[in-house]
Design an enzyme around this catalytic site. Structure first.
Site, PDB file in Angstrom:
ATOM      1  N   ASP A 191       0.852  -1.188   0.000  1.00  0.00           N
ATOM      2  CA  ASP A 191       0.000   0.000   0.000  1.00  0.00           C
ATOM      3  C   ASP A 191       0.888   1.238   0.000  1.00  0.00           C
ATOM      4  O   ASP A 191       1.366   1.677   1.038  1.00  0.00           O
ATOM      5  CB  ASP A 191      -0.929   0.002   1.216  1.00  0.00           C
ATOM      6  CG  ASP A 191      -1.964   1.117   1.156  1.00  0.00           C
ATOM      7  OD1 ASP A 191      -1.745   2.100   0.416  1.00  0.00           O
ATOM      8  OD2 ASP A 191      -2.992   1.009   1.852  1.00  0.00           O
ATOM      9  N   HIS A 196       0.441   7.940   4.071  1.00  0.00           N
ATOM     10  CA  HIS A 196       1.079   7.273   5.202  1.00  0.00           C
ATOM     11  C   HIS A 196       2.585   7.543   5.288  1.00  0.00           C
ATOM     12  O   HIS A 196       3.254   6.955   6.131  1.00  0.00           O
ATOM     13  CB  HIS A 196       0.831   5.770   5.109  1.00  0.00           C
ATOM     14  CG  HIS A 196      -0.621   5.436   4.934  1.00  0.00           C
ATOM     15  ND1 HIS A 196      -1.559   5.699   5.895  1.00  0.00           N
ATOM     16  CD2 HIS A 196      -1.295   4.897   3.880  1.00  0.00           C
ATOM     17  CE1 HIS A 196      -2.757   5.317   5.464  1.00  0.00           C
ATOM     18  NE2 HIS A 196      -2.617   4.835   4.252  1.00  0.00           N
ATOM     19  N   ILE A 211      -0.597   9.378   8.669  1.00  0.00           N
ATOM     20  CA  ILE A 211      -1.322   8.480   9.562  1.00  0.00           C
ATOM     21  C   ILE A 211      -0.964   7.029   9.245  1.00  0.00           C
ATOM     22  O   ILE A 211      -0.449   6.720   8.169  1.00  0.00           O
ATOM     23  CB  ILE A 211      -2.847   8.672   9.447  1.00  0.00           C
ATOM     24  CG1 ILE A 211      -3.335   8.320   8.032  1.00  0.00           C
ATOM     25  CG2 ILE A 211      -3.232  10.100   9.819  1.00  0.00           C
ATOM     26  CD1 ILE A 211      -4.850   8.361   7.867  1.00  0.00           C
ATOM     27  N   GLY A 214      -5.000   1.849   8.073  1.00  0.00           N
ATOM     28  CA  GLY A 214      -6.030   1.158   8.846  1.00  0.00           C
ATOM     29  C   GLY A 214      -5.793  -0.334   8.910  1.00  0.00           C
ATOM     30  O   GLY A 214      -5.996  -0.969   9.952  1.00  0.00           O
TER      31      GLY A 214
END
Length: 302
Positions: A191, A196, A211, A214
């Site tokens: 990903d 991120h 961040i 998830g």
């Protein structure tokens, strides 16, 4: 409307060959925080090839980890990626995931729901090898601004969102620290979203810093459940689902509370022979006054 519901639901599933080896599994496990302390026998099950077992959440990255984003190119789906939020994830395993393998991954749009201000797209991915089915993965994606088309609202949220949790104290509670560089390591499993890693991109998305993925939190929590409530045995996991309720920042600490339910025998710490058990979860960010991170989170197990 960018989402043609009828076309999306009637489209033929797309199939893609995928493969993985022990390095992919080890990298994934390191990306979700395994290996601390590095020489612990409990951690070597995640990091050393001669002892390796595979967390079922590895299914979300097997073969490159971009199945969710790839599903948004399905017929009838034409949406702005900046309006997409990963709302929920569920993985069901049909048998233990092998350390090395190849499979055919089949993806389709299983449902499209109208939530008013947003549409919810359910992307289903099924993987099977020559011995049969391996796993089924459902990802729910919220697409802001695409609701209001008069479609089915779909099921309501699960019962495990705060008030649905048992009123008694949790059976287990543990904390898992998120390393400062963890998002940078996790993204190597496939990903590559700059949200991120790139502070400038994160600022454009409304965050003061990058961040955590998830699905990284998702894997961290499953590892915590296996290590704490399932005797370290990944093969006991049958399914794992959750809603993503809030963001996590690198450097924070996850508080994971667990309640055993249905089929459990407290006397020996395991599930009854003739029934499956469940572990209900509440996951919060300690440093932000226990802000919710994962809700409606349930691990089913043997």
């Amino acid at each position: 409307m960018p989402i043609d519901v009828e076309r999306a639901l009637s489209a033929e599933p797309s199939s893609t060959p995928i493969s993985w080896g022990h390095k992919d599994v080890q990298l994934y496990h390191l990306g979700i925080g395994a290996g601390v302390p590095a020489t612990s026998p409990d951690e070597l099950r995640y990091t050393l090839e001669s002892r390796l077992h595979v967390l079922p959440s590895f299914a979300t990255v097997a073969g490159g980890g971009m199945g969710v984003v790839g599903g948004l190119s399905a017929p009838g789906i034409d949406v702005d990626l900046t309006a997409v939020l990963h709302g929920a994830q569920h993985v069901e395993t049909h048998r233990p995931v092998p350390v090395e393998g190849s499979a055919t991954q089949t993806s389709s749009v299983a449902a499209v729901y109208d939530k008013g201000k947003a549409a919810v797209i359910v992307l289903r991915t099924e993987a099977a090898d020559e011995d049969g089915p391996l796993w089924t993965s459902d990802a729910q994606l919220f697409v802001r601004g695409e609701g209001g088309f008069g479609g089915d609202r779909g099921p309501s949220s699960g019962s495990n969102s705060g008030s649905g949790l048992p009123e008694r104290l949790p059976d287990h509670e543990t904390r898992r620290g998120v390393r400062e560089e963890q998002a940078l390591l996790y993204r190597l499993s496939g990903d590559w979203n700059p949200l991120h890693a790139d502070p400038e991109f994160a600022a454009l998305a409304g965050f003061d810093r990058p961040i955590l993925h998830g699905l990284c939190s998702y894997g961290m929590v499953l590892k915590a459940v296996v290590d704490t409530a399932l005797d370290g045995d990944v093969t006991r996991v049958r399914g794992y689902g959750t809603r993503f309720a809030g963001v996590v920042f690198p450097g924070e600490t996850l508080r994971v509370r667990m309640w055993r339910e249905a089929g459990e025998n407290p006397g020996d710490g395991g599930a009854e022979r003739d029934g499956a058990g469940r572990v209900l979860l509440a996951v919060t960010a300690v440093e932000r006054d226990d802000a919710p991170v994962l809700t409606d989170a349930v691990v089913t197990h043997s």
